[in-house]
Structure formats: structure tokens, C-alpha cells
Scaffold this active site. Structure first.
Site, short mmCIF file in Angstrom:
data_model
loop_
_atom_site.label_atom_id
_atom_site.label_comp_id
_atom_site.label_asym_id
_atom_site.label_seq_id
_atom_site.Cartn_x
_atom_site.Cartn_y
_atom_site.Cartn_z
N SER A 172 46.53 46.96 38.42
CA SER A 172 45.36 46.10 38.27
C SER A 172 45.84 44.65 38.23
O SER A 172 46.30 44.17 37.19
CB SER A 172 44.59 46.44 36.99
OG SER A 172 44.04 47.73 37.08
N LEU A 182 37.08 44.94 43.44
CA LEU A 182 36.20 45.97 42.91
C LEU A 182 36.67 46.45 41.54
O LEU A 182 35.85 46.70 40.64
CB LEU A 182 36.12 47.14 43.90
CG LEU A 182 35.12 48.25 43.58
CD1 LEU A 182 33.71 47.70 43.36
CD2 LEU A 182 35.13 49.30 44.69
N LYS A 183 37.98 46.55 41.35
CA LYS A 183 38.50 46.98 40.06
C LYS A 183 38.13 45.98 38.96
O LYS A 183 37.77 46.37 37.85
CB LYS A 183 40.03 47.14 40.13
CG LYS A 183 40.70 47.51 38.79
CD LYS A 183 40.18 48.82 38.25
CE LYS A 183 40.70 49.14 36.85
NZ LYS A 183 42.13 49.45 36.80
N LEU A 184 38.20 44.69 39.25
CA LEU A 184 37.83 43.70 38.25
C LEU A 184 36.35 43.81 37.89
O LEU A 184 35.98 43.64 36.72
CB LEU A 184 38.17 42.29 38.74
CG LEU A 184 39.66 41.98 38.93
CD1 LEU A 184 39.84 40.54 39.38
CD2 LEU A 184 40.47 42.26 37.67
#
Length: 291
Positions: free
Chosen positions: A95, A169-171
Site C-alpha cells: 500500500s 483504489l486502495k487509498l
């Protein structure tokens, strides 16, 4: 599996070791490198540098905590890129910032290497169960090439778009996760300040549909004061910080997530290595004066 070469893990902590276990069970061979030189239970061969790890591997999977750790393990004479062969695949499950993912994709491309940013949604229970959701940035053909690995570590793969999109998208996912937990913690704070019985309050919130299964899991743990790290506060606060930095660059106003970042900064200072749900303890202490 078309490639008999081992999969090489750069970073082999709580998440990577569980992914690695599932890959071994699926028939893959793995080797690993950790910057600290620590990790493993004797069943995995560790190599002394990221470069050596990459040279011994067919595909490299990076799983490190932040931008700085990614840069240290990828670049330079001892970095993974220096040991990878042209035509090989680099899957970055870390991440990190979209900027770091784009930089890595460009550096890999210059060497004839394909890099995907593929952070995962889920904590250690999902990693252990092979039930992560993989969020991928890169070309569709390259995602398809990595799909057999994604199918082992996850229950779903979401192709978000070109390089950097998986990181973006992960954030978003983690920003919503953090803000959601902060809202539940604030509800608990008000309930305790208003004089509701603590057990009743936690049990009631566990029974209503407005709270997600993930946050109910955190609520149950907070009820008994168990903040064993499934997702340490230092990593959650880092992801919120990366989100706020990139949002500011895009001129996107995220006031709720900004306030949550401040709450998690306080929680990180007090409980850096405990689960980010330690925010419950921080908030509860403001009204109940508990330890």
C-alpha cells in the site's frame, strides 16, 4: 503454473507470509528477502539482498510497508530491479502512493520488466483464508498473466485501470474503512458520555445493519479491549496520510477523511503497533477515563 522458478517475496511479514503459505499449498515454490533479515519459520529460504532474491525468482512479489521501504528494496545495485530479468513480472502488493507505483512501473519498463501495482483489501484473517480482494493497476494482458497468483491469494481481482490505479483504489477503500471506524467510535463515545450501559451499547451496535461486518469485528474486539494487530495503526495512519496528500494534489476536498486522519495520528502516537481499532480506546478514554 507455467514458470517453475520460485516466486520471490520482498518483505515477508504478517500479510506476505500468509499469502506465501497459500501459494505453497497451491504448488508454488517461494523464496524471500526481508530488509531486517528476520522472518520465516525455517520452511522458506531467505536470501541476503533484494537483488539476489530477484535473480533467483521468476516473478517478484513486493509486500513492504511504505514508499520509503519500496524505494529501498527496488532501486540501486542491491535492489530487486537490478536482479530481475527482462520479460519478468513484478507484482507490488504494498500500500503505497500512486506516485510511487507510477515511478516503479516506469523504472521497470525501462528494464523490460512488467510491474503491476496490486495492493490488497483485507487484513490478516482474509490473507490467511486466501480471501483478499486484489486491486490492480496495469495493462489488461499483464493482469491476466498474474491472474493465477491472484486467484490463490484472493477471492476477487478488480482491474482498476492503468498503472497507479490499483494504488488509488486502495487509498479510497482504506479511507472509507478508517472514516467508518471513526464514526462508530464517535457513536460509542457519545453513548458512554450520555450514560448508556457499556455492554448494552456495544451489543446494540453489533446487532444493527448500519455497521459493516468489518467494523463489527473491530467493535467486538474493542468491547473486550483486544487490539491485537490485524492492521496496525501505523499502517492505517500512513494510508490516510497518502490519501490526503494525493487528494490535495487533485484538489479533491475530503473533510471527513481529513478529520479521521487526525484521530488516527493521535492513535498512532499512543498505539502504533496495535490494531487501528485502538481508536476506540483513545475515544473512550476522553469520556470514561479508562486506561
Amino acid at each position: 503454473m507455467s514458470d517453475l522458478s520460485p516466486l520471490g517475496f520482498v518483505g515477508f511479514g504478517a500479510m506476505a507470509s500468509r499469502m506465501g503459505h497459500n501459494l505453497v499449498a497451491a504448488g508454488y515454490q517461494i523464496v524471500a528477502y526481508t530488509p531486517s533479515g528476520k522472518g520465516g519459520d525455517g520452511s522458506v529460504r531467505f536470501l541476503p539482498t533484494a537483488q539476489a532474491l530477484a535473480a533467483a525468482s521468476g516473478t517478484v512479489i513486493a509486500c513492504v510497508p511504505d514508499d520509503e521501504a519500496l524505494a529501498a528494496s527496488m532501486y540501486g545495485d542491491d535492489g530487486a530491479l537490478a536482479g530481475m530479468k527482462a520479460g519478468s513480472l513484478l507484482i507490488n502488493t504494498s500500500s503505497v502512493s500512486p506516485e510511487a507505483s507510477l515511478q516503479l512501473a516506469e523504472a521497470a519498463k525501462a528494464r523490460g520488466i512488467t510491474a503491476l501495482d496490486a495492493p490488497v483489501s483485507g487484513s490478516t484473517p482474509e490473507a490467511e483464508a486466501g480471501a483478499l480482494v486484489v486491486l490492480v493497476g496495469g495493462a489488461a494482458a499483464d493482469v491476466a498473466r498474474a491472474q493465477p497468483i491472484f486467484d490463490v491469494i484472493g477471492k476477487a481481482t478488480l482491474h482498476a485501470g492503468p498503472s497507479g490505479s490499483g494504488s488509488k483504489l486502495k487509498l479510497i477503500v482504506n479511507g472509507i474503512m478508517g472514516a467508518g471506524l471513526a464514526a462508530v467510535a464517535e457513536g460509542v463515545t457519545y453513548g458512554l458520555a450520555a450514560g448508556l450501559d457499556r455492554d448494552l451499547l456495544f451489543d446494540a451496535l453489533d446487532s444493527v445493519a448500519v455497521i459493516s461486518p468489518h467494523h463489527k469485528r473491530k467493535l467486538k474486539a474493542a468491547h473486550v479491549g483486544d487490539f491485537s494487530p490485524q492492521f496496525p495503526t501505523r499502517l492505517m495512519q500512513k494510508d490516510m496520510r497518502l490519501l490526503m496528500t494525493d487528494a490535495a494534489r487533485m484538489e479533491a476536498a475530503l473533510p471527513t477523511m481529513a478529520a479521521t486522519t487526525q484521530l488516527l495520528s493521535l492513535t498512532r502516537r499512543l498505539h502504533p503497533d496495535e490494531d487501528y481499532s485502538a481508536l476506540f480506546a483513545v475515544m473512550e478514554n476522553t469520556v470514561a477515563n479508562t486506561p
